[in-house]
Design an enzyme around this catalytic site. Structure first.
Site, PDB file in Angstrom:
ATOM      1  N   SER A  87      -3.516 -11.359 -10.696  1.00  0.00           N
ATOM      2  CA  SER A  87      -4.063 -11.929 -11.924  1.00  0.00           C
ATOM      3  C   SER A  87      -4.648 -10.847 -12.815  1.00  0.00           C
ATOM      4  O   SER A  87      -4.547 -10.921 -14.048  1.00  0.00           O
ATOM      5  CB  SER A  87      -5.134 -12.973 -11.586  1.00  0.00           C
ATOM      6  OG  SER A  87      -6.170 -12.405 -10.803  1.00  0.00           O
TER       7      SER A  87
ATOM      8  N   GLY B 220      -7.799 -14.057  -6.952  1.00  0.00           N
ATOM      9  CA  GLY B 220      -8.106 -13.640  -5.597  1.00  0.00           C
ATOM     10  C   GLY B 220      -7.063 -13.985  -4.569  1.00  0.00           C
ATOM     11  O   GLY B 220      -7.333 -13.953  -3.375  1.00  0.00           O
TER      12      GLY B 220
ATOM     13  N   HIS C  65       0.822  -1.211   0.000  1.00  0.00           N
ATOM     14  CA  HIS C  65       0.000   0.000   0.000  1.00  0.00           C
ATOM     15  C   HIS C  65       0.859   1.266   0.000  1.00  0.00           C
ATOM     16  O   HIS C  65       0.388   2.338   0.342  1.00  0.00           O
ATOM     17  CB  HIS C  65      -0.978   0.014   1.183  1.00  0.00           C
ATOM     18  CG  HIS C  65      -2.080  -0.994   1.040  1.00  0.00           C
ATOM     19  ND1 HIS C  65      -3.351  -0.662   0.630  1.00  0.00           N
ATOM     20  CD2 HIS C  65      -2.094  -2.330   1.237  1.00  0.00           C
ATOM     21  CE1 HIS C  65      -4.100  -1.752   0.604  1.00  0.00           C
ATOM     22  NE2 HIS C  65      -3.361  -2.783   0.962  1.00  0.00           N
ATOM     23  N   THR C  66       2.100   1.116  -0.374  1.00  0.00           N
ATOM     24  CA  THR C  66       2.982   2.281  -0.497  1.00  0.00           C
ATOM     25  C   THR C  66       2.949   2.853  -1.901  1.00  0.00           C
ATOM     26  O   THR C  66       3.357   3.999  -2.111  1.00  0.00           O
ATOM     27  CB  THR C  66       4.425   1.888  -0.158  1.00  0.00           C
ATOM     28  OG1 THR C  66       4.807   0.764  -0.961  1.00  0.00           O
ATOM     29  CG2 THR C  66       4.561   1.508   1.309  1.00  0.00           C
ATOM     30  N   ASP C  67       2.449   2.094  -2.876  1.00  0.00           N
ATOM     31  CA  ASP C  67       2.547   2.547  -4.263  1.00  0.00           C
ATOM     32  C   ASP C  67       1.660   3.761  -4.529  1.00  0.00           C
ATOM     33  O   ASP C  67       2.095   4.721  -5.166  1.00  0.00           O
ATOM     34  CB  ASP C  67       2.267   1.409  -5.253  1.00  0.00           C
ATOM     35  CG  ASP C  67       0.948   0.688  -5.038  1.00  0.00           C
ATOM     36  OD1 ASP C  67       0.267   0.958  -4.026  1.00  0.00           O
ATOM     37  OD2 ASP C  67       0.613  -0.155  -5.889  1.00  0.00           O
TER      38      ASP C  67
ATOM     39  N   GLU D 183      -7.737  -0.336 -14.915  1.00  0.00           N
ATOM     40  CA  GLU D 183      -8.247  -0.960 -13.690  1.00  0.00           C
ATOM     41  C   GLU D 183      -8.880   0.071 -12.765  1.00  0.00           C
ATOM     42  O   GLU D 183      -9.911  -0.184 -12.148  1.00  0.00           O
ATOM     43  CB  GLU D 183      -7.136  -1.726 -12.965  1.00  0.00           C
ATOM     44  CG  GLU D 183      -7.656  -2.508 -11.787  1.00  0.00           C
ATOM     45  CD  GLU D 183      -6.851  -3.756 -11.474  1.00  0.00           C
ATOM     46  OE1 GLU D 183      -7.115  -4.348 -10.409  1.00  0.00           O
ATOM     47  OE2 GLU D 183      -5.972  -4.133 -12.271  1.00  0.00           O
TER      48      GLU D 183
ATOM     49  N   ASP E 136       1.554  -3.393  -9.654  1.00  0.00           N
ATOM     50  CA  ASP E 136       1.241  -4.677 -10.276  1.00  0.00           C
ATOM     51  C   ASP E 136       1.507  -4.648 -11.777  1.00  0.00           C
ATOM     52  O   ASP E 136       2.152  -5.530 -12.332  1.00  0.00           O
ATOM     53  CB  ASP E 136      -0.222  -5.047 -10.016  1.00  0.00           C
ATOM     54  CG  ASP E 136      -0.521  -5.247  -8.544  1.00  0.00           C
ATOM     55  OD1 ASP E 136       0.421  -5.192  -7.721  1.00  0.00           O
ATOM     56  OD2 ASP E 136      -1.700  -5.455  -8.212  1.00  0.00           O
TER      57      ASP E 136
END
Length: 392
Positions: free
Chosen positions: A126, A121, A34-36, A159, A171
């Protein structure tokens, strides 16, 4: 990796054309969660689980998709793609097409066959692998080449905007730019990166807790809103703070009392985890595996206690891993709230590690996990005619 000859054959049978095939891997994040989206640092590695996209031109103005995984075909006119998805697997490739249309890249009608073995998931991205493979395929039929970092940014936009999942850049970027036998330390602000070698005597053992999650809303979105709330409070005191990348632990000590307790904890996780990520890359380069293991342990504790994005099953999996011979480091990876743990394991112990942790986890939880052994792999590329046998 899925079977290349198999997807070629399937595409020929359905569409009567010889396709070109593109591959994009999933990823596992060694450290930096969660740093991105805070413009911080992350250190993922591409893995040898991937999505294949076989593509050929169509005579009409339709985008026709077939997913081998879902055994379903979907077709839309190029004029009806729109800007928002319908909560269906086809949102990922159609989202990519929508973004390319917004970029004024003229993609003609095409047939696209998708096949992947990135577990759904499980926190192994994915969705990004589908997006990147699909975009490379669509760019091919459009006759357009884009730099891979640009491909990553456009896939992230698909996304975010079309699928409605507020992911950061990590990702898609590592799916595009990953390298064999290396992790990738990514500066999410500049998109500058350097490769950190993973010693050849280490394996990536990924342990799926079998607890599923979704990024499109829910807890992921709540955490991101909390981070933005904390950032806004710090910005009142230091206007130069655009995102938490610009803040320090000292800032939290000075002004954290103005934040709700949960917001303070979220911000503390992101600031400290970004710092740990750079330190872990330095340690890999120095072959200091003891420090890598310590930083992974600290990262998991922060993810569990400050970000509160772990779950009992993941905590059990990490605790079990740290007791097993050959384990260098273990932590929960991915967006959180379930999914997989990543374990750096000495390769000569990897098979026994996998067997032992599977048995111990099932005994502790009653859940039979899936264990994947991998190495850091190359990023997205066009695949030649050679046959790759599936390992599913």
């Amino acid at each position: 990796m899925p079977d290349v000859s198999g997807i070629r054959r399937l595409h020929r049978e359905r569409f009567g054309q010889e396709p070109e095939v593109f591959m994009a891997p999933g990823r596992v994040n060694l450290i930096g969660e969660h740093t991105d989206y805070a413009d911080g640092f992350v250190m993922p590695a591409a893995i040898n689980f991937a999505t294949l996209a076989a593509v050929s031109p169509a005579a009409d103005r339709n985008a026709t998709l077939f997913s081998r995984n879902f055994n379903e075909s979907v077709s839309l006119s190029l004029d009806l793609i729109g800007e928002h998805g319908s909560h269906h697997w086809s949102d990922y490739p159609f989202g990519v097409l929508s973004v390319l249309q917004q970029e004024r890249i003229s993609v003609p009608g095409f047939h696209l066959t998708l096949d992947g073995d990135v577990p759904l998931g499980a926190g192994l991205s994915s969705s990004a692998s589908i997006e990147v493979a699909s975009m490379l395929a669509m760019l091919h039929v459009a006759g357009v080449e884009l730099p891979l970092p640009k491909v990553a940014l456009l896939c992230q936009r698909a996304e975010n905007d079309y699928v409605g999942a507020p992911c950061g850049i990590m990702d898609q970027f590592v799916s595009c730019c990953g390298a064999a036998d290396h992790a990738l330390l990514l500066d999410c602000r500049s998109l500058g990166y350097r490769l950190a070698p993973i010693p050849k005597h280490l394996s990536l053992v990924i342990c799926n807790t079998m607890v599923k999650h979704s990024h499109a809303g829910g807890e992921y979105g709540t955490r991101r809103a909390e981070v933005e709330e904390g950032t806004a409070i710090l910005r009142r005191h230091r206007p130069e703070i655009r995102l938490l990348r610009d803040a320090t632990v000292d800032d939290l000590k000075r002004w954290g009392h103005e934040m709700p307790p949960n917001v303070l904890k979220r911000c503390r996780h992101i600031i400290t985890d970004s710092n740990r990520t750079v330190a872990a890359a330095d340690a890999l380069e120095a072959k200091d595996l003891a420090t890598v293991g310590r930083l992974m342990a600290e990262a998991h504790a922060s993810y569990r206690d400050d970000f509160e994005a772990s779950c009992p099953e993941a905590d059990i999996m990490v605790e079990l891993a740290n007791k097993l011979e050959g384990c260098v480091g273990a932590r929960l990876t991915g967006g959180g709230f379930g999914g997989c743990t990543v374990n750096l394991v000495e390769s000569n112990h990897a098979a026994q590690f996998a067997a032992s942790i599977s048995a111990a986890y099932e005994k502790a939880t009653g859940i039979h996990p899936e264990i994947y052994q991998s190495r850091a792999s190359a990023g997205a590329h066009k695949v030649g005619q050679d046959v790759v046998v599936s390992h599913r």
